[in-house]
Design a protein around this motif. Structure first.
Motif, PDB file in Angstrom:
ATOM      1  N   LYS A   1     -24.306  70.167   7.219  1.00  0.00           N
ATOM      2  CA  LYS A   1     -25.614  70.783   7.476  1.00  0.00           C
ATOM      3  C   LYS A   1     -26.538  70.644   6.278  1.00  0.00           C
ATOM      4  CE  LYS A   1     -24.007  74.234  10.827  1.00  0.00           C
ATOM      5  NZ  LYS A   1     -23.776  75.682  11.079  1.00  0.00           N
ATOM      6  N   GLU A   2     -26.007  70.866   5.081  1.00  0.00           N
ATOM      7  CA  GLU A   2     -26.828  70.761   3.877  1.00  0.00           C
ATOM      8  C   GLU A   2     -27.279  69.317   3.650  1.00  0.00           C
ATOM      9  OE1 GLU A   2     -28.921  71.802   0.454  1.00  0.00           O
ATOM     10  OE2 GLU A   2     -28.171  72.987   2.145  1.00  0.00           O
ATOM     11  N   CYS A   3     -26.396  68.369   3.890  1.00  0.00           N
ATOM     12  CA  CYS A   3     -26.753  66.959   3.710  1.00  0.00           C
ATOM     13  C   CYS A   3     -27.789  66.516   4.744  1.00  0.00           C
ATOM     14  CB  CYS A   3     -25.504  66.085   3.794  1.00  0.00           C
ATOM     15  SG  CYS A   3     -24.359  66.298   2.406  1.00  0.00           S
ATOM     16  N   GLU A   4     -27.628  66.967   5.969  1.00  0.00           N
ATOM     17  CA  GLU A   4     -28.600  66.626   7.011  1.00  0.00           C
ATOM     18  C   GLU A   4     -29.953  67.270   6.715  1.00  0.00           C
ATOM     19  OE1 GLU A   4     -25.772  65.804  10.910  1.00  0.00           O
ATOM     20  OE2 GLU A   4     -26.521  67.839  10.553  1.00  0.00           O
ATOM     21  N   ARG A   5     -29.927  68.469   6.153  1.00  0.00           N
ATOM     22  CA  ARG A   5     -31.181  69.127   5.778  1.00  0.00           C
ATOM     23  C   ARG A   5     -31.946  68.297   4.747  1.00  0.00           C
ATOM     24  NH1 ARG A   5     -33.386  72.094   1.983  1.00  0.00           N
ATOM     25  NH2 ARG A   5     -31.534  72.026   0.640  1.00  0.00           N
ATOM     26  N   LEU A   6     -31.209  67.561   3.933  1.00  0.00           N
ATOM     27  CA  LEU A   6     -31.822  66.714   2.912  1.00  0.00           C
ATOM     28  C   LEU A   6     -32.250  65.357   3.467  1.00  0.00           C
ATOM     29  CD1 LEU A   6     -29.353  67.565   0.018  1.00  0.00           C
ATOM     30  CD2 LEU A   6     -31.793  68.158   0.083  1.00  0.00           C
ATOM     31  N   GLY A   7     -31.991  65.138   4.756  1.00  0.00           N
ATOM     32  CA  GLY A   7     -32.450  63.909   5.402  1.00  0.00           C
ATOM     33  C   GLY A   7     -31.398  62.846   5.618  1.00  0.00           C
ATOM     34  N   ALA A   8     -30.150  63.124   5.263  1.00  0.00           N
ATOM     35  CA  ALA A   8     -29.090  62.126   5.412  1.00  0.00           C
ATOM     36  C   ALA A   8     -28.582  62.066   6.847  1.00  0.00           C
ATOM     37  CB  ALA A   8     -27.936  62.444   4.474  1.00  0.00           C
ATOM     38  N   LYS A   9     -28.191  60.878   7.273  1.00  0.00           N
ATOM     39  CA  LYS A   9     -27.421  60.720   8.494  1.00  0.00           C
ATOM     40  C   LYS A   9     -25.955  60.871   8.105  1.00  0.00           C
ATOM     41  CE  LYS A   9     -30.745  57.438  10.421  1.00  0.00           C
ATOM     42  NZ  LYS A   9     -30.969  56.023  10.830  1.00  0.00           N
ATOM     43  N   VAL A  10     -25.218  61.692   8.855  1.00  0.00           N
ATOM     44  CA  VAL A  10     -23.864  62.054   8.439  1.00  0.00           C
ATOM     45  C   VAL A  10     -22.871  61.868   9.580  1.00  0.00           C
ATOM     46  CG1 VAL A  10     -22.399  63.836   7.429  1.00  0.00           C
ATOM     47  CG2 VAL A  10     -24.832  63.773   6.854  1.00  0.00           C
ATOM     48  N   LEU A  11     -21.745  61.233   9.255  1.00  0.00           N
ATOM     49  CA  LEU A  11     -20.614  61.138  10.173  1.00  0.00           C
ATOM     50  C   LEU A  11     -19.464  61.948   9.568  1.00  0.00           C
ATOM     51  CD1 LEU A  11     -19.087  59.954  12.615  1.00  0.00           C
ATOM     52  CD2 LEU A  11     -18.512  57.977  11.166  1.00  0.00           C
TER      53      LEU A  11
END
Length: 252
Positions: free
Chosen positions: A49-59
């Motif tokens: 969630k924190e990484c996605e909040r920063l704009g990253a696409k995450v798997l």
């Protein structure tokens, strides 16, 4: 643009402590992420969630990287999703404290599986695509056991010294393909210790540990992450086969 914009990083051991800080730092610098944890999906979800909040696409993937079959599967899933893996970051570690004569065959094998074999499996799965694209950075977290000897850690020290040996071997063989490999040797860091009984019951650094550090304090996971970002980025394009100490001057 961040230092890792356009790159995809695979972080093994991403759910807590240094792995969490590194994952978030990579996201902040523009990387897309394959985040792997063996247990505690809720902790991994918080990092996602924190990484996605920063704009990253995450798997996010739950897997045991000491199992080569699971490693092959997760790497393929990452390549299918993103088409590339530019950075391999291994944050896995097992640090049980036992007298040498008390170490079981099972514990010895498990320690080597987590501390050393896992990077071999990850690199073996990721390196072919890095060689083909002629770019890549492989980074492993070591620790005090990769630098010096300590009592009650024969299995940990042997595996972590072997880890640095593998890093140097990868750097030598993959250099012609512009694929770099380096190790970050951590000393005392403000992490939550999952097994405080291994550290005399201390959940964090003891006063004795801090007194032995020239800077007289523990490091922060973010400070470890800063070193990882450097090694993952083009800022370290001529650094390979090296071991960077992140320890406030300890073991200078």
């Amino acid at each position: 643009m961040g230092q890792l914009t356009g790159k995809t990083a695979l972080v093994a051991g991403a759910g807590r402590n240094n792995g969490k800080a590194i994952s978030i730092a990579f996201a902040r610098e523009g990387a897309d992420l394959i985040l792997v944890a063996r247990e505690k999906r809720d902790s991994l979800d918080e990092v996602v969630k924190e990484c996605e909040r920063l704009g990253a696409k995450v798997l996010p993937l739950m897997a045991d990287v000491s199992d080569h079959g699971q490693v092959e599967q997760l790497v393929q899933q990452g390549l299918d999703r993103f088409g590339q893996i530019d950075v391999l970051m291994s944050c896995t570690g097992r640090r049980a404290h036992q007298d040498f004569w008390q170490i079981s065959y099972e514990e010895w094998d498990k320690t080597f599986a987590v501390n050393l074999n896992s990077l071999f499996y990850l690199a073996k799965a990721v390196v072919p695509s890095m060689m083909k694209r002629k770019t890549g950075s492989i980074i492993a977290l070591g620790g005090q056991a990769s630098v010096t000897s300590q009592p009650q850690r024969a299995h940990v020290i042997s595996s972590k010294h072997g880890l640095f040996g593998l890093i140097k071997a990868l750097a030598l063989e993959l250099g012609p393909y512009n694929v770099r490999a380096n190790l970050i040797a951590l000393m005392t860091i403000e992490n939550v210790r999952a097994n405080p009984e291994w550290y005399g019951g201390h959940s964090g650094p003891s006063e004795e540990e801090l007194a032995a550090i020239p800077m007289k304090r523990a490091g922060k996971p973010q400070e470890v992450a800063n070193v990882a970002v450097f090694l993952a980025s083009e800022q370290s394009s001529y650094v390979t086969g090296d071991r960077i100490l992140c320890g406030g001057g300890k073991y200078m």
